[in-house]
Design a protein around this motif. Structure first.
Motif, PDB file in Angstrom:
ATOM      1  N   PRO A  89       0.836  -1.197   0.000  1.00 40.07           N
ATOM      2  CA  PRO A  89       0.000   0.000   0.000  1.00 40.07           C
ATOM      3  C   PRO A  89       0.874   1.251   0.000  1.00 40.07           C
ATOM      4  N   GLN A  90       0.326   2.318  -0.522  1.00 36.90           N
ATOM      5  CA  GLN A  90       1.057   3.576  -0.575  1.00 36.90           C
ATOM      6  C   GLN A  90       1.344   4.096   0.831  1.00 36.90           C
ATOM      7  N   ASP A  91       0.424   3.863   1.749  1.00 35.04           N
ATOM      8  CA  ASP A  91       0.559   4.377   3.110  1.00 35.04           C
ATOM      9  C   ASP A  91       0.197   3.264   4.095  1.00 35.04           C
ATOM     10  N   MET A  92       1.208   2.525   4.540  1.00 33.78           N
ATOM     11  CA  MET A  92       0.970   1.388   5.429  1.00 33.78           C
ATOM     12  C   MET A  92       0.371   1.827   6.756  1.00 33.78           C
ATOM     13  N   GLU A  93       0.829   2.954   7.284  1.00 34.38           N
ATOM     14  CA  GLU A  93       0.284   3.442   8.558  1.00 34.38           C
ATOM     15  C   GLU A  93      -1.216   3.714   8.426  1.00 34.38           C
ATOM     16  N   LEU A  94      -1.630   4.305   7.309  1.00 33.19           N
ATOM     17  CA  LEU A  94      -3.052   4.552   7.074  1.00 33.19           C
ATOM     18  C   LEU A  94      -3.811   3.238   6.938  1.00 33.19           C
ATOM     19  N   ALA A  95      -3.224   2.256   6.276  1.00 30.53           N
ATOM     20  CA  ALA A  95      -3.871   0.946   6.142  1.00 30.53           C
ATOM     21  C   ALA A  95      -4.083   0.315   7.512  1.00 30.53           C
ATOM     22  N   ILE A  96      -3.103   0.433   8.384  1.00 33.30           N
ATOM     23  CA  ILE A  96      -3.227  -0.110   9.737  1.00 33.30           C
ATOM     24  C   ILE A  96      -4.328   0.627  10.503  1.00 33.30           C
ATOM     25  N   GLN A  97      -4.338   1.960  10.418  1.00 32.92           N
ATOM     26  CA  GLN A  97      -5.367   2.749  11.103  1.00 32.92           C
ATOM     27  C   GLN A  97      -6.754   2.413  10.564  1.00 32.92           C
ATOM     28  N   ASP A  98      -6.875   2.321   9.233  1.00 27.29           N
ATOM     29  CA  ASP A  98      -8.174   2.005   8.633  1.00 27.29           C
ATOM     30  C   ASP A  98      -8.639   0.603   9.017  1.00 27.29           C
ATOM     31  N   SER A  99      -7.699  -0.343   9.118  1.00 26.15           N
ATOM     32  CA  SER A  99      -8.097  -1.697   9.522  1.00 26.15           C
ATOM     33  C   SER A  99      -8.518  -1.718  10.988  1.00 26.15           C
ATOM     34  N   ASP A 100      -7.882  -0.911  11.828  1.00 27.98           N
ATOM     35  CA  ASP A 100      -8.325  -0.797  13.227  1.00 27.98           C
ATOM     36  C   ASP A 100      -9.762  -0.277  13.299  1.00 27.98           C
ATOM     37  N   LYS A 101     -10.061   0.743  12.490  1.00 26.58           N
ATOM     38  CA  LYS A 101     -11.432   1.293  12.447  1.00 26.58           C
ATOM     39  C   LYS A 101     -12.411   0.232  11.959  1.00 26.58           C
ATOM     40  N   ALA A 102     -12.005  -0.529  10.944  1.00 28.87           N
ATOM     41  CA  ALA A 102     -12.880  -1.565  10.389  1.00 28.87           C
ATOM     42  C   ALA A 102     -13.171  -2.641  11.428  1.00 28.87           C
ATOM     43  N   VAL A 103     -12.147  -3.069  12.155  1.00 29.67           N
ATOM     44  CA  VAL A 103     -12.340  -4.084  13.192  1.00 29.67           C
ATOM     45  C   VAL A 103     -13.283  -3.557  14.271  1.00 29.67           C
ATOM     46  N   ARG A 104     -13.071  -2.325  14.711  1.00 32.56           N
ATOM     47  CA  ARG A 104     -13.970  -1.740  15.721  1.00 32.56           C
ATOM     48  C   ARG A 104     -15.408  -1.687  15.197  1.00 32.56           C
ATOM     49  N   TYR A 105     -15.573  -1.306  13.915  1.00 36.74           N
ATOM     50  CA  TYR A 105     -16.903  -1.227  13.333  1.00 36.74           C
ATOM     51  C   TYR A 105     -17.588  -2.605  13.367  1.00 36.74           C
ATOM     52  N   VAL A 106     -16.867  -3.635  12.947  1.00 30.55           N
ATOM     53  CA  VAL A 106     -17.432  -4.986  12.914  1.00 30.55           C
ATOM     54  C   VAL A 106     -17.788  -5.465  14.320  1.00 30.55           C
ATOM     55  N   LEU A 107     -16.872  -5.299  15.258  1.00 32.95           N
ATOM     56  CA  LEU A 107     -17.135  -5.773  16.627  1.00 32.95           C
ATOM     57  C   LEU A 107     -18.272  -4.990  17.278  1.00 32.95           C
ATOM     58  N   ASP A 108     -18.333  -3.684  17.040  1.00 30.08           N
ATOM     59  CA  ASP A 108     -19.456  -2.883  17.560  1.00 30.08           C
ATOM     60  C   ASP A 108     -20.779  -3.328  16.942  1.00 30.08           C
ATOM     61  N   ALA A 109     -20.761  -3.635  15.646  1.00 34.55           N
ATOM     62  CA  ALA A 109     -21.982  -4.095  14.965  1.00 34.55           C
ATOM     63  C   ALA A 109     -22.434  -5.437  15.537  1.00 34.55           C
ATOM     64  N   LEU A 110     -21.497  -6.318  15.849  1.00 36.28           N
ATOM     65  CA  LEU A 110     -21.856  -7.609  16.443  1.00 36.28           C
ATOM     66  C   LEU A 110     -22.470  -7.436  17.834  1.00 36.28           C
ATOM     67  N   VAL A 111     -21.913  -6.532  18.632  1.00 39.90           N
ATOM     68  CA  VAL A 111     -22.465  -6.261  19.962  1.00 39.90           C
ATOM     69  C   VAL A 111     -23.868  -5.672  19.834  1.00 39.90           C
ATOM     70  N   ALA A 112     -24.039  -4.724  18.917  1.00 37.02           N
ATOM     71  CA  ALA A 112     -25.364  -4.109  18.719  1.00 37.02           C
ATOM     72  C   ALA A 112     -26.381  -5.160  18.278  1.00 37.02           C
ATOM     73  N   TYR A 113     -25.974  -6.064  17.393  1.00 39.97           N
ATOM     74  CA  TYR A 113     -26.871  -7.127  16.930  1.00 39.97           C
ATOM     75  C   TYR A 113     -27.239  -8.057  18.082  1.00 39.97           C
ATOM     76  N   LYS A 114     -26.249  -8.445  18.883  1.00 34.84           N
ATOM     77  CA  LYS A 114     -26.508  -9.323  20.026  1.00 34.84           C
ATOM     78  C   LYS A 114     -27.468  -8.647  21.001  1.00 34.84           C
ATOM     79  N   ASN A 115     -27.268  -7.358  21.272  1.00 29.51           N
ATOM     80  CA  ASN A 115     -28.160  -6.632  22.173  1.00 29.51           C
ATOM     81  C   ASN A 115     -29.585  -6.588  21.623  1.00 29.51           C
ATOM     82  N   LYS A 116     -29.707  -6.410  20.323  1.00 31.21           N
ATOM     83  CA  LYS A 116     -31.028  -6.367  19.689  1.00 31.21           C
ATOM     84  C   LYS A 116     -31.722  -7.721  19.824  1.00 31.21           C
TER      85      LYS A 116
END
Length: 124
Positions: A89-116
């Protein structure tokens, strides 16, 4: 695109592929808003740099989610290394940051689904 199960020898191989695709899914507008994914949604071809960046984010997301769920395996890390060497990737640090955001999004979505689900079971 998701590879056919006939090309994957193990259930964990399928897990890795599906979590890679989940990584791409998080990039849409209204989720994590990554440029390459939003361009594809508009039917604009991303540049090679945007594509390589997005592939790195999706693969890093898959590796992190596999580890989170206890599905880590050596071949996944090897595949990540090979992909990053072939198309860095052109910007590895950005890829790492974006993947951290993606993981948080997925895990938050799973918690929200479980709560629902839990709240609907209490009503029933």
């Amino acid at each position: 695109s998701v590879q056919s199960p006939a090309r994957v020898r193990t259930a964990r191989g399928i897990d890795a592929i599906l979590l890679h695709e989940v990584g791409h899914w998080t990039g849409a507008q209204g989720r994590c808003n990554r440029l390459a994914v939003m361009n594809m949604a508009k039917r604009c071809m991303p540049t090679m740099e945007e594509r390589d960046q997005e592939e790195a984010v999706a693969e890093l997301t898959a590796v992190k989610l596999l580890a989170h769920f206890g599905l880590t395996r050596l071949t996944t890390a090897y595949n990540l290394n090979m992909m990053l060497l072939a198309n860095p990737p052109q910007d590895m640090e950005l890829a790492i940051q974006d993947s951290d955001k993606a993981v948080r999004y997925v895990l938050d979505a799973l918690v929200a689904y479980k709560n629902k689900v839990d709240s609907s079971e209490q009503v029933a």
